[in-house]
Design an enzyme around this catalytic site. Structure first.
Site, PDB file in Angstrom:
ATOM      1  N   GLU A  27       0.493   3.139  -1.356  1.00  0.00           N
ATOM      2  CA  GLU A  27      -0.071   4.304  -0.676  1.00  0.00           C
ATOM      3  C   GLU A  27      -0.148   5.509  -1.605  1.00  0.00           C
ATOM      4  OE1 GLU A  27       1.343   3.389   3.917  1.00  0.00           O
ATOM      5  OE2 GLU A  27       2.697   4.416   2.541  1.00  0.00           O
TER       6      GLU A  27
ATOM      7  N   GLU B 250       5.062  -4.322   4.246  1.00  0.00           N
ATOM      8  CA  GLU B 250       5.860  -3.864   5.382  1.00  0.00           C
ATOM      9  C   GLU B 250       5.885  -4.869   6.531  1.00  0.00           C
ATOM     10  OE1 GLU B 250       4.458  -0.061   3.313  1.00  0.00           O
ATOM     11  OE2 GLU B 250       3.622  -2.038   3.792  1.00  0.00           O
TER      12      GLU B 250
END
Length: 261
Positions: A114, A134
């Site tokens: 990110e 994740e």
């Protein structure tokens, strides 16, 4: 200038380029709350300092850019709401007014991916890997992962990464358009990113920052609105001292000297 201390974030400025380095190589530069706070502060400093015209983000060591948030610290948040409202390093990078380059020297996983996606340009070493892992731990990314991946690599490729959590290598990332360039080794990626940053820093600073704003608008506005916004930004740039200097330098057959005015 800040020192290269394990578990911290260093900050150096040279030739109008700020280099921000995550210094936790023994833990693959996984981000702690303290490091996140430092990133937030350094991004603010970059925005406020006219002597900084471009920003490079990288990780220490040859293995990892950033492996994301340190999983071991996540249970330190007393409630999910506190976790939701923590200072977010991806938000800080995305909030940069200056052009930014991610020098990806290995793993870019989770929040590290990110962070790289929050930069304007991504240059990676051949050993780099990219993942949104994740889902393997029971949650999803929260720093813009889905939106950035869809815009970068398309819905199907984004779904593959988000729903499997499996990594892709630098070659595939280049094919998909996730990154701009691959260099041979991790040791070469930071110098290459700094070269690109210095090139950008030689351009008219207001125009470079405006180009960044224009790119963001292009992703978020309908086409006709985006074109009108671009035309307005062009007019603002055209009225600057730097634009006048650029036109004068062209006529006089010399290199322009930009002053950010």
């Amino acid at each position: 200038m800040s020192e290269h201390v394990e578990g911290s974030v260093s900050f150096e400025v040279s030739d109008f380029v700020a280099t921000v380095t995550l210094n936790r190589p023994t833990k693959l530069n996984a981000m702690t709350p303290m490091m996140a706070a430092q990133v937030v502060e350094y991004m603010k400093r970059c925005n406020e300092d006219d002597a900084i015209r471009a920003v490079v983000l990288t990780g220490a060591g040859p293995k990892s850019f950033c492996a994301g948030s340190d999983i071991g610290t996540l249970d330190d948040y007393t409630t999910p709401w506190n976790f939701r409202n923590r200072p977010d390093y991806c938000d800080a990078v995305r909030g940069l007014l200056k052009p930014s380059i991610a020098a990806i020297n290995g793993y870019a996983f989770g929040g590290g991916l990110e962070t790289s996606l929050s930069c304007d340009i991504r240059i990676a070493s051949a050993n780099a890997q990219f993942a949104a892992p994740e889902i393997k731990l029971g949650w999803i990314g929260g720093g813009g992962m889905a939106a950035f991946l869809v815009n970068s690599i398309g819905a199907s490729n984004a779904a593959l990464m988000l729903m499997t959590g499996d990594p892709i290598d630098a070659e595939r990332a280049l094919q998909w358009g996730l990154i701009s360039e691959v260099v041979e080794s991790a040791e070469q990626v930071l110098p290459r990113a700094q070269d690109v940053a210095r090139t950008i820093a030689q351009r008219a600073p207001i125009a470079a920052e405006t180009a960044k704003s224009n790119l963001h608008a292009a992703f978020n506005m309908p086409l006709e609105n985006a074109i009108q916004y671009e035309r307005d930004l062009q007019t603002i740039c055209f009225a600057t001292d730097d634009a006048r200097e650029g036109r004068a330098a062209f006529k006089e057959k010399r290199q322009p000297v930009f002053s950010r005015k």
